[in-house]
Design a protein around this motif. Sequence first.
Motif, PDB file in Angstrom:
ATOM      1  N   GLY A   1      15.751 -88.787  57.216  1.00  0.00           N
ATOM      2  CA  GLY A   1      15.458 -87.385  56.944  1.00  0.00           C
ATOM      3  C   GLY A   1      14.164 -86.939  57.595  1.00  0.00           C
ATOM      4  O   GLY A   1      14.065 -85.822  58.126  1.00  0.00           O
ATOM      5  N   VAL A   2      13.168 -87.814  57.588  1.00  0.00           N
ATOM      6  CA  VAL A   2      11.880 -87.494  58.218  1.00  0.00           C
ATOM      7  C   VAL A   2      12.032 -87.360  59.736  1.00  0.00           C
ATOM      8  O   VAL A   2      11.473 -86.446  60.351  1.00  0.00           O
ATOM      9  N   LEU A   3      12.789 -88.256  60.348  1.00  0.00           N
ATOM     10  CA  LEU A   3      13.003 -88.168  61.797  1.00  0.00           C
ATOM     11  C   LEU A   3      13.644 -86.830  62.169  1.00  0.00           C
ATOM     12  O   LEU A   3      13.230 -86.160  63.123  1.00  0.00           O
ATOM     13  N   PHE A   4      14.657 -86.438  61.408  1.00  0.00           N
ATOM     14  CA  PHE A   4      15.317 -85.161  61.661  1.00  0.00           C
ATOM     15  C   PHE A   4      14.344 -84.004  61.440  1.00  0.00           C
ATOM     16  O   PHE A   4      14.323 -83.032  62.207  1.00  0.00           O
ATOM     17  N   ALA A   5      13.520 -84.107  60.383  1.00  0.00           N
ATOM     18  CA  ALA A   5      12.579 -83.033  60.058  1.00  0.00           C
ATOM     19  C   ALA A   5      11.556 -82.836  61.171  1.00  0.00           C
ATOM     20  O   ALA A   5      11.176 -81.703  61.484  1.00  0.00           O
ATOM     21  N   LEU A   6      11.105 -83.939  61.782  1.00  0.00           N
ATOM     22  CA  LEU A   6      10.129 -83.827  62.869  1.00  0.00           C
ATOM     23  C   LEU A   6      10.704 -83.047  64.047  1.00  0.00           C
ATOM     24  O   LEU A   6      10.035 -82.175  64.621  1.00  0.00           O
TER      25      LEU A   6
ATOM     26  N   VAL B   1      23.070 -85.859  54.279  1.00  0.00           N
ATOM     27  CA  VAL B   1      23.348 -84.495  54.725  1.00  0.00           C
ATOM     28  C   VAL B   1      22.684 -83.478  53.796  1.00  0.00           C
ATOM     29  O   VAL B   1      22.090 -82.490  54.258  1.00  0.00           O
ATOM     30  N   LEU B   2      22.754 -83.716  52.485  1.00  0.00           N
ATOM     31  CA  LEU B   2      22.127 -82.793  51.532  1.00  0.00           C
ATOM     32  C   LEU B   2      20.602 -82.802  51.667  1.00  0.00           C
ATOM     33  O   LEU B   2      19.951 -81.759  51.551  1.00  0.00           O
TER      34      LEU B   2
END
Length: 341
Positions: free
Chosen positions: A106-111, A198-199
């Motif tokens: 989730g952090v990788l996607f957020a970055l 995904v959520l």
Amino acid sequence: MDMIWLWIGFNLFVILLLALDLGVLHRGDRVIAVREALLLSLGYVMLALLFAAGIFAFMSREAGYAFLTGYFIEKSLSVDNIFVFVLIFMHFSVPPQSQYRVLFWGVLFALVLRGSLIWAGTAVIDTFHWMIYLFGAFLVFTGIKMLVTVSQTPDLDKNRVAVFMRRHFRVTEGFVGQQFFVRRNGLLYMTPLFITLVLVELTDVVFALDSIPAIFAITTDPFIIYTSNVFAILGLRALYFALVGVIHRFHYLKYGLSLVLIFVGVKMLVNAYFGTKLIPTELALLITAVLIGGSMVISIVRTRNLTEAERTAEADKVGSWWVPGSPARSDKAKQPPKSPK
């Protein structure tokens, strides 16, 4: 100082931190202890403060205050994410060791997501200055909406995203280790762990639409916006495991977060209208600290001498928040966490 080298150097530093985190500090499947999470969270905060000191020394005093204010706002709003993560993980009964894996991706996607939103937001404001008024109004509206939804309980059984995925894709009955996908009889199945991922990602997308405009109310310097966001995101996983056991004691923090969004929205509107920093960054930092710190103190004081029944009732309030894609539940009675299906 050539900004291109600042961008390159900072991103290399972030990659190094992520590699250290995944490859050294948290190799293998294990539960992260609260003490370890607290130390790791403190370490990320210290890195952010050292970075702020570098900005004060090598850029400017104004840039330093902008970074600190942006970081403090983003760090505070990240607690908002934690409330939602707790709800999602409880509902799907995600084991603690698997929670870390979900949060890491989730952090990788957020970055990547926030970097893209910051780039797009900077370009839009540079081209269409009137968008500042839209951003400011959006923050005020979002803050008011958050105040209204503080006591609402989301119905995760009817979450539109989870329901859609179960209806249109093959999903395993339960978790399969820490796998997001498995192959059975030549067919590819997703696991409930992927649905939680995904959520979590959807949650970050929605909250990024709040937090990115919030920091644009402080500064329009893309480097300051990006770095303050990244430092807040990097410490999110550690902060989650440090607070997950006591998050119910910070119920009133939700009100503080809502008021912060309203305030920064008003700041953006007022400064844009008068064409000057009528509300300076230093004052914004002070007011944000008072709102967040005050709501935390009130929360701790109100919950320090609770009886067992009162602790249970206060813990139930963790479920009173908003999860993207989930309608508000009409029945306010507490429902037990669902086992993965």
